[in-house]
Design a protein around this motif. Sequence first.
Motif, PDB file in Angstrom:
ATOM      1  N   ILE A  59      24.189   6.024  -1.750  1.00  0.00           N
ATOM      2  CA  ILE A  59      25.119   7.147  -1.910  1.00  0.00           C
ATOM      3  C   ILE A  59      25.863   7.081  -3.243  1.00  0.00           C
ATOM      4  N   ASN A  60      26.283   5.877  -3.641  1.00  0.00           N
ATOM      5  CA  ASN A  60      27.008   5.724  -4.902  1.00  0.00           C
ATOM      6  C   ASN A  60      26.070   5.071  -5.910  1.00  0.00           C
ATOM      7  N   VAL A  61      25.634   5.860  -6.884  1.00  0.00           N
ATOM      8  CA  VAL A  61      24.690   5.374  -7.887  1.00  0.00           C
ATOM      9  C   VAL A  61      25.371   5.375  -9.245  1.00  0.00           C
ATOM     10  N   ASP A  62      25.701   4.182  -9.714  1.00  0.00           N
ATOM     11  CA  ASP A  62      26.323   4.021 -11.026  1.00  0.00           C
ATOM     12  C   ASP A  62      27.564   4.907 -11.175  1.00  0.00           C
ATOM     13  N   GLY A  63      28.360   4.991 -10.100  1.00  0.00           N
ATOM     14  CA  GLY A  63      29.608   5.750 -10.133  1.00  0.00           C
ATOM     15  C   GLY A  63      29.472   7.229  -9.808  1.00  0.00           C
ATOM     16  N   SER A  64      28.267   7.699  -9.540  1.00  0.00           N
ATOM     17  CA  SER A  64      28.041   9.101  -9.184  1.00  0.00           C
ATOM     18  C   SER A  64      27.510   9.178  -7.756  1.00  0.00           C
ATOM     19  N   VAL A  65      27.872  10.263  -7.072  1.00  0.00           N
ATOM     20  CA  VAL A  65      27.320  10.444  -5.724  1.00  0.00           C
ATOM     21  C   VAL A  65      25.915  11.012  -5.834  1.00  0.00           C
ATOM     22  N   VAL A  66      25.062  10.642  -4.903  1.00  0.00           N
ATOM     23  CA  VAL A  66      23.639  10.974  -4.930  1.00  0.00           C
ATOM     24  C   VAL A  66      23.342  12.323  -4.259  1.00  0.00           C
ATOM     25  N   PHE A  67      24.353  13.036  -3.816  1.00  0.00           N
ATOM     26  CA  PHE A  67      24.135  14.256  -3.049  1.00  0.00           C
ATOM     27  C   PHE A  67      23.302  15.318  -3.761  1.00  0.00           C
ATOM     28  N   PRO A  68      23.393  15.473  -5.089  1.00  0.00           N
ATOM     29  CA  PRO A  68      22.488  16.439  -5.741  1.00  0.00           C
ATOM     30  C   PRO A  68      21.008  16.080  -5.565  1.00  0.00           C
ATOM     31  N   VAL A  69      20.694  14.797  -5.539  1.00  0.00           N
ATOM     32  CA  VAL A  69      19.314  14.354  -5.314  1.00  0.00           C
ATOM     33  C   VAL A  69      18.906  14.699  -3.883  1.00  0.00           C
ATOM     34  N   ALA A  70      19.785  14.436  -2.934  1.00  0.00           N
ATOM     35  CA  ALA A  70      19.505  14.769  -1.538  1.00  0.00           C
ATOM     36  C   ALA A  70      19.304  16.277  -1.374  1.00  0.00           C
ATOM     37  N   ASP A  71      20.092  17.069  -2.078  1.00  0.00           N
ATOM     38  CA  ASP A  71      19.931  18.530  -2.019  1.00  0.00           C
ATOM     39  C   ASP A  71      18.548  18.951  -2.511  1.00  0.00           C
ATOM     40  N   VAL A  72      18.095  18.348  -3.611  1.00  0.00           N
ATOM     41  CA  VAL A  72      16.764  18.671  -4.158  1.00  0.00           C
ATOM     42  C   VAL A  72      15.677  18.275  -3.157  1.00  0.00           C
ATOM     43  N   LEU A  73      15.776  17.071  -2.609  1.00  0.00           N
ATOM     44  CA  LEU A  73      14.768  16.625  -1.642  1.00  0.00           C
ATOM     45  C   LEU A  73      14.750  17.540  -0.422  1.00  0.00           C
ATOM     46  N   ARG A  74      15.919  17.886   0.072  1.00  0.00           N
ATOM     47  CA  ARG A  74      15.982  18.780   1.234  1.00  0.00           C
ATOM     48  C   ARG A  74      15.344  20.129   0.906  1.00  0.00           C
ATOM     49  N   PHE A  75      15.638  20.672  -0.280  1.00  0.00           N
ATOM     50  CA  PHE A  75      15.051  21.949  -0.699  1.00  0.00           C
ATOM     51  C   PHE A  75      13.529  21.860  -0.740  1.00  0.00           C
ATOM     52  N   ARG A  76      13.020  20.694  -1.178  1.00  0.00           N
ATOM     53  CA  ARG A  76      11.569  20.481  -1.251  1.00  0.00           C
ATOM     54  C   ARG A  76      10.956  20.115   0.105  1.00  0.00           C
ATOM     55  N   GLY A  77      11.769  19.955   1.117  1.00  0.00           N
ATOM     56  CA  GLY A  77      11.266  19.596   2.443  1.00  0.00           C
ATOM     57  C   GLY A  77      10.897  18.133   2.576  1.00  0.00           C
ATOM     58  N   ILE A  78      11.498  17.290   1.748  1.00  0.00           N
ATOM     59  CA  ILE A  78      11.209  15.850   1.748  1.00  0.00           C
ATOM     60  C   ILE A  78      12.333  15.123   2.484  1.00  0.00           C
ATOM     61  N   PRO A  79      11.999  14.365   3.530  1.00  0.00           N
ATOM     62  CA  PRO A  79      13.042  13.634   4.248  1.00  0.00           C
ATOM     63  C   PRO A  79      13.602  12.500   3.404  1.00  0.00           C
ATOM     64  N   PHE A  80      14.806  12.084   3.756  1.00  0.00           N
ATOM     65  CA  PHE A  80      15.446  10.981   3.032  1.00  0.00           C
ATOM     66  C   PHE A  80      16.339  10.208   3.969  1.00  0.00           C
ATOM     67  N   ILE A  81      16.651   8.994   3.518  1.00  0.00           N
ATOM     68  CA  ILE A  81      17.539   8.086   4.234  1.00  0.00           C
ATOM     69  C   ILE A  81      18.649   7.710   3.266  1.00  0.00           C
ATOM     70  N   PHE A  82      19.902   7.864   3.693  1.00  0.00           N
ATOM     71  CA  PHE A  82      21.014   7.365   2.893  1.00  0.00           C
ATOM     72  C   PHE A  82      21.194   5.886   3.181  1.00  0.00           C
ATOM     73  N   SER A  83      21.450   5.119   2.139  1.00  0.00           N
ATOM     74  CA  SER A  83      21.748   3.700   2.236  1.00  0.00           C
ATOM     75  C   SER A  83      23.143   3.521   1.659  1.00  0.00           C
ATOM     76  N   THR A  84      24.061   2.982   2.454  1.00  0.00           N
ATOM     77  CA  THR A  84      25.435   2.928   1.975  1.00  0.00           C
ATOM     78  C   THR A  84      26.228   1.775   2.572  1.00  0.00           C
ATOM     79  N   GLY A  85      27.176   1.314   1.803  1.00  0.00           N
ATOM     80  CA  GLY A  85      28.151   0.353   2.285  1.00  0.00           C
ATOM     81  C   GLY A  85      29.410   1.054   2.750  1.00  0.00           C
ATOM     82  N   TYR A  86      29.456   2.378   2.575  1.00  0.00           N
ATOM     83  CA  TYR A  86      30.609   3.176   2.979  1.00  0.00           C
ATOM     84  C   TYR A  86      30.430   3.678   4.400  1.00  0.00           C
TER      85      TYR A  86
END
Length: 128
Positions: A59-86
Amino acid sequence: MLESRTKRVLIVEDEAMISMLIEDMVLDFGCEVVGPAARLDHALTLALQADIDIGILDINVDGSVVFPVADVLRFRGIPFIFSTGYDFRSLPERFRDSSTLSKPFSYDNFADTLRRTLAGTSDTTEVV
């Protein structure tokens, strides 16, 4: 019987040791690694352009949230798993139904989550 192709797994993780651990597990399952991406811009490029079957996203990649990447994957119909310490309950509403792995996670927990998430895809392969 149709042969299934090797699943391609996008890894987005900025911690080198965790990234290597995830890569090793993905390879153990007979999947192919895409990336890994340790920066949001690289992750977005891969999410937009690469042939991917599933994403594993810190979720936190080099100080940025990964949600834009998740949005792109979701738009493309690609499943994803969040990995987080939060706390995963802090995810934006649109991602509350997403698969999550809480760090640190075990090999078995990772395998089970990967299997369950891939089971929702149409061209699944057996994951060890």
